[in-house]
Design an enzyme around this catalytic site. Sequence first.
Site, PDB file in Angstrom:
ATOM      1  N   ARG A 174      27.843  24.642  45.766  1.00  0.00           N
ATOM      2  CA  ARG A 174      28.684  24.545  46.963  1.00  0.00           C
ATOM      3  C   ARG A 174      28.455  25.709  47.929  1.00  0.00           C
ATOM      4  NH1 ARG A 174      32.879  20.946  46.315  1.00  0.00           N
ATOM      5  NH2 ARG A 174      33.926  21.916  48.075  1.00  0.00           N
ATOM      6  N   ASN A 222      38.313  28.061  50.953  1.00  0.00           N
ATOM      7  CA  ASN A 222      37.219  27.153  51.296  1.00  0.00           C
ATOM      8  C   ASN A 222      37.690  26.341  52.494  1.00  0.00           C
ATOM      9  OD1 ASN A 222      35.151  25.252  51.371  1.00  0.00           O
ATOM     10  ND2 ASN A 222      36.057  24.017  49.720  1.00  0.00           N
ATOM     11  N   GLU A 250      14.964   7.814  53.548  1.00  0.00           N
ATOM     12  CA  GLU A 250      15.538   8.603  52.456  1.00  0.00           C
ATOM     13  C   GLU A 250      14.462   9.486  51.807  1.00  0.00           C
ATOM     14  OE1 GLU A 250      18.201   9.645  51.529  1.00  0.00           O
ATOM     15  OE2 GLU A 250      18.013  10.167  49.420  1.00  0.00           O
ATOM     16  N   LYS A 286      26.216  21.419  48.839  1.00  0.00           N
ATOM     17  CA  LYS A 286      26.377  20.060  48.322  1.00  0.00           C
ATOM     18  C   LYS A 286      27.369  19.249  49.128  1.00  0.00           C
ATOM     19  CE  LYS A 286      25.719  16.796  45.289  1.00  0.00           C
ATOM     20  NZ  LYS A 286      24.471  16.045  45.487  1.00  0.00           N
TER      21      LYS A 286
HETATM   22  O1  M6R Z   1      29.012  13.861  49.886  1.00  0.00           O
HETATM   23  P1  M6R Z   1      28.427  12.973  50.918  1.00  0.00           P
HETATM   24  O2  M6R Z   1      27.769  11.763  50.347  1.00  0.00           O
HETATM   25  O3  M6R Z   1      29.373  12.605  52.015  1.00  0.00           O
HETATM   26  O4  M6R Z   1      27.268  13.844  51.595  1.00  0.00           O
HETATM   27  C1  M6R Z   1      26.557  13.355  52.698  1.00  0.00           C
HETATM   28  C2  M6R Z   1      25.335  14.187  52.954  1.00  0.00           C
HETATM   29  O5  M6R Z   1      25.691  15.519  53.247  1.00  0.00           O
HETATM   30  C3  M6R Z   1      24.381  14.200  51.758  1.00  0.00           C
HETATM   31  O6  M6R Z   1      23.997  12.912  51.398  1.00  0.00           O
HETATM   32  C4  M6R Z   1      23.114  15.039  52.065  1.00  0.00           C
HETATM   33  O7  M6R Z   1      22.352  14.411  53.030  1.00  0.00           O
HETATM   34  C5  M6R Z   1      22.358  15.243  50.760  1.00  0.00           C
HETATM   35  N1  M6R Z   1      22.128  16.630  50.534  1.00  0.00           N
HETATM   36  C6  M6R Z   1      21.092  14.520  50.714  1.00  0.00           C
HETATM   37  O8  M6R Z   1      20.342  14.747  49.566  1.00  0.00           O
END
Ligand code: M6R
Length: 612
Positions: free
Chosen positions: A27, A100, A487, A607
């Site tokens: 995080r 946070n 992707e 993350k």
């Molecule tokens: O937790 P979320 O699915 O909402 O996150 C969305 C994006 O931040 C996330 O998918 C990001 O693009 C990833 N790090 C991709 O691997």
Amino acid sequence: MCGIVGYVGNKKAVPVLIDGLCCLEYRGYDSAGIAVIENNQLCVMKEKGRVDNLKAISGIDDLNSTIGIAHTRWATHGKPSQENAHPQIDNSNQFAVVHNGIIENYHELRDFLTQKGYHFVSQTDTEVIPNLIHYYYQNGITDEDKFLRAVKSAVDDLKGSYAIEVISNLFPNRLIVVRKDSPLVIGKGKGENFVASDIPAILSHTKDFYLLDDNEYAVIEGDSVHFFDNSLSEHSKAVRIIEWDATVVEKNGYEDYMLKEIYEQPNSIRETIGARLKLGEKCDFDDIAITKEYLNNIRQIYIVACGTAMHAGLVGKNAIEKLCHIPTQVDIASEFRYREPIIDDKTLCIYISQSGETADTIAALKLAKSKGAKTLAISNVMGSSITREADYTLYTHAGPEIAVASTKAYTSQVVLLIMLAIHLAEVLKSAQTEELEDLKSAILNLPAQLEAVLDETEEVKNFAKRIYSEHDMYFLGRGIDYCVAMEGSLKLKEISYIHSEAYAAGELKHGPIALIENGVTVIGILTNSHLVEKSISNLQEVVSRGAKTLVITNQKLNNTNFNTIINIPETNSLVSPILSIVPLQLLSYYISKNKGLDVDKPINLAKSVTVE
Ligand code: M6R
């Protein structure tokens, strides 16, 4: 964007806090710190960089305190440095806070406190919080529960998002927490209690959790947790039992979480399918009870998300439009929320978020709700913010995803969206039973097919070795393969820091082909028998300009001169992304490893993106 941990009980706090921080490093990892109460004094230790630097501070292991708070930071206000690391403390050294989120009005609050004689040592927005608590503690609060009231008065002044933990040497057995739009859970133990941003950080200590709501306060001691609403009226709260095994958050012999999570996909897909899908039976979506009358009334669907989740949404759009004939648009949440989309009560909005905490996705959901649309959240995290806001929730059940780069969450989101499309088609009677049965059988075969793909990885490894030092790459595909190309390209950028672009193969001639020169790498995805010839022609165009090519396909390709071909099992074209993305996940992974990078914690990324 940051990770917070808290402990109060009968054990030494520091090891619990540090272990929790290690689990939460995904995080944020630019600085870390702890505060404990040692001999009735606040003791704060913090360091720039990873949790390992914090662990190395001399004397940290000698702290015997049984209460403490801890933080790992992803910098927003103020550069990564020791003074900007959390915990932040007030001028009198009586209140320590980890936070946070973002305090939007911190300039105002800083000015106010400065006028009152407070000074600041960091550039953070957070430092106003312990000082405000001190200010209210000193001024005008006379009732017996001064600590909670002072925290509440300070929080009332804050605008923005926050999950906050506070300790004070004036109350050496008490930890106070509150949250708004940032995650926080409380783990219940025997004679001890835990706090964390995310369940996995404390899963090795307990399976009993309280999921704190927005604007809810908890006053935590070793043998009690008391909950208060925003007016400080006390209420009771039910414990939720989290059935995950603690080993789900360990690497289990894999070098990195990302590799472990890639290899978990056969199982995570089994979990996502769960009991929803059986051949010859209707898909089971009783948990969301969407009626035929409601669906007949729907004029459009929006799928809204960010990053990888948005890419999963693109596959979902293909499935919903094909099977249900409802116009479906996919939007990036940060665009959707500001572009005044046409939304009414005949709109269904689906929001996808692995973490369930992504600020833009949540804001986009609130917008649709305010305009009368029904909202459906797809998330991997039980009780996450998005699931509390949405009218309906579907969980992906992929298990905790720790690596910053999303892999198993993506494939689970895609499977869930396709099953949802099947369900909607069954309710609407908009597709032939045979077509739906064929798709169901394809989904049920996925775990075994994924195992086969994961057994054959030599070609990907070799290709990664050949190209890892390049600076640009291109991903091409048509239709659903274009969704996968996007992707694949995102994955590569994220963890290998190589610039890449994804293009619809047919667009090549409309500009991007100008970038194709001798030796450049182009990756083609070819899984749709109707489009394969056209995509091959596009790829031949890049081959004749000297490109190196890697092709992922489930088709028989004759007389082609691509450098590497990776064959994946044949399947229904709607579910092909679940198989074709895997070699691309592995390619990014091995490129990153060849470059000697930290796969799980790529630079500048966290993350869950809980800020705009
Ligand atoms: O937790 P979320 O699915 O909402 O996150 C969305 C994006 O931040 C996330 O998918 C990001 O693009 C990833 N790090 C991709 O691997």
